[in-house]
Design a protein around this motif. Sequence first.
Motif, PDB file in Angstrom:
ATOM      1  N   GLN A   6       0.870  -1.175   0.000  1.00 28.17           N
ATOM      2  CA  GLN A   6       0.000   0.000   0.000  1.00 28.17           C
ATOM      3  C   GLN A   6       0.905   1.223   0.000  1.00 28.17           C
ATOM      4  O   GLN A   6       1.713   1.399   0.903  1.00 28.17           O
ATOM      5  CB  GLN A   6      -0.900   0.004   1.238  1.00 28.17           C
ATOM      6  N   GLU A  20      -9.377   7.370  -3.237  1.00 21.32           N
ATOM      7  CA  GLU A  20      -8.836   6.175  -3.870  1.00 21.32           C
ATOM      8  C   GLU A  20      -7.577   5.787  -3.127  1.00 21.32           C
ATOM      9  O   GLU A  20      -6.630   6.574  -3.040  1.00 21.32           O
ATOM     10  CB  GLU A  20      -8.524   6.380  -5.357  1.00 21.32           C
ATOM     11  N   GLY A  22      -4.493   3.015  -2.898  1.00 23.70           N
ATOM     12  CA  GLY A  22      -3.832   2.050  -3.763  1.00 23.70           C
ATOM     13  C   GLY A  22      -3.448   0.765  -3.045  1.00 23.70           C
ATOM     14  O   GLY A  22      -3.106   0.759  -1.858  1.00 23.70           O
ATOM     15  N   CYS A  23      -3.534  -0.335  -3.778  1.00 22.84           N
ATOM     16  CA  CYS A  23      -3.088  -1.635  -3.279  1.00 22.84           C
ATOM     17  C   CYS A  23      -2.543  -2.409  -4.466  1.00 22.84           C
ATOM     18  O   CYS A  23      -3.227  -2.558  -5.488  1.00 22.84           O
ATOM     19  CB  CYS A  23      -4.241  -2.396  -2.639  1.00 22.84           C
ATOM     20  N   SER A  73      -3.391  -4.734  -9.361  1.00 21.31           N
ATOM     21  CA  SER A  73      -3.898  -3.740  -8.413  1.00 21.31           C
ATOM     22  C   SER A  73      -5.312  -4.068  -7.955  1.00 21.31           C
ATOM     23  O   SER A  73      -6.073  -4.764  -8.634  1.00 21.31           O
ATOM     24  CB  SER A  73      -3.877  -2.345  -9.032  1.00 21.31           C
ATOM     25  N   ASN A  75      -7.457  -1.373  -6.044  1.00 15.64           N
ATOM     26  CA  ASN A  75      -7.602  -0.089  -5.369  1.00 15.64           C
ATOM     27  C   ASN A  75      -8.995   0.091  -4.784  1.00 15.64           C
ATOM     28  O   ASN A  75     -10.003  -0.293  -5.383  1.00 15.64           O
ATOM     29  CB  ASN A  75      -7.309   1.047  -6.345  1.00 15.64           C
ATOM     30  N   ARG A  77     -12.074   2.518  -3.514  1.00  9.59           N
ATOM     31  CA  ARG A  77     -12.619   3.832  -3.895  1.00  9.59           C
ATOM     32  C   ARG A  77     -13.908   4.117  -3.142  1.00  9.59           C
ATOM     33  O   ARG A  77     -14.640   3.210  -2.742  1.00  9.59           O
ATOM     34  CB  ARG A  77     -12.901   3.880  -5.405  1.00  9.59           C
TER      35      ARG A  77
END
Lengths: 112, 114
Positions: A6, A20, A22-23, A73, A75, A77
């Motif tokens: 992350q 948003e 991120g991952c 990814s 992500n 949101r």
Amino acid sequence: AQSVSQHNHHVILSEAASLELGCNYSYGGTVNLFWYVQYPGQHLQLLLKYFSGDPLVKGIKGFEAEFIKSKFSFNLRKPSVQWSDTAEYFCAGSAYTDKLIFGTGTRLQVFP
Amino acid sequence: DVKVTQSSRYLVKRTGEKVFLECVQDMDHENMFWYRQDPGLGLRLIYFSYDVKMKEKGDIPEGYSVSREKKERFSLILESASTNQTSMYLCASSRGQGIHQPQHFGDGTRLSIL
């Protein structure tokens, strides 16, 4: 080695802003992905999960996440955050076993 | 609703003591897990168990042991507590049928070793 990362460690937003987080994951083959949330003083709870099928997953409290296999990814949101979304958010993944590998977490602060 | 109960929210112990952290789940889950949570490091798996009397090392097992004598109970043992084991400890459980089962967490035990 399998890993989950992350990149946002601390995010500060005003209410009604879009979110948003991120991952990214590094797994070969089939992967299962999760987002957990930890509100202040509370236990971790599941926000949403992806196993297969539709890559856009909807969770509780208006959150959603998109699995993009080509970008590795997943992500998280939310179109409009609220003060009550202030929490720490963890991405996690598993493959082939029941073990979860967690990211380092993102602390979200939402100001009124 | 799944309930995972950890015996203490806060615990203070001294260096060298043997420390027991207890966890009980009420949903007949096969899998149980112990993690430690540290700022900037996320959750790291210490030990897990797929069944009674069964245990497997996680990513950071050194200095810890576990016991699972009954399906609902999973104990974490610090054999000789050290200051670097000061942390938040989280217990979790999940059903055993398949890798997609989510884990359910307890409230955590904040352990301080002086």
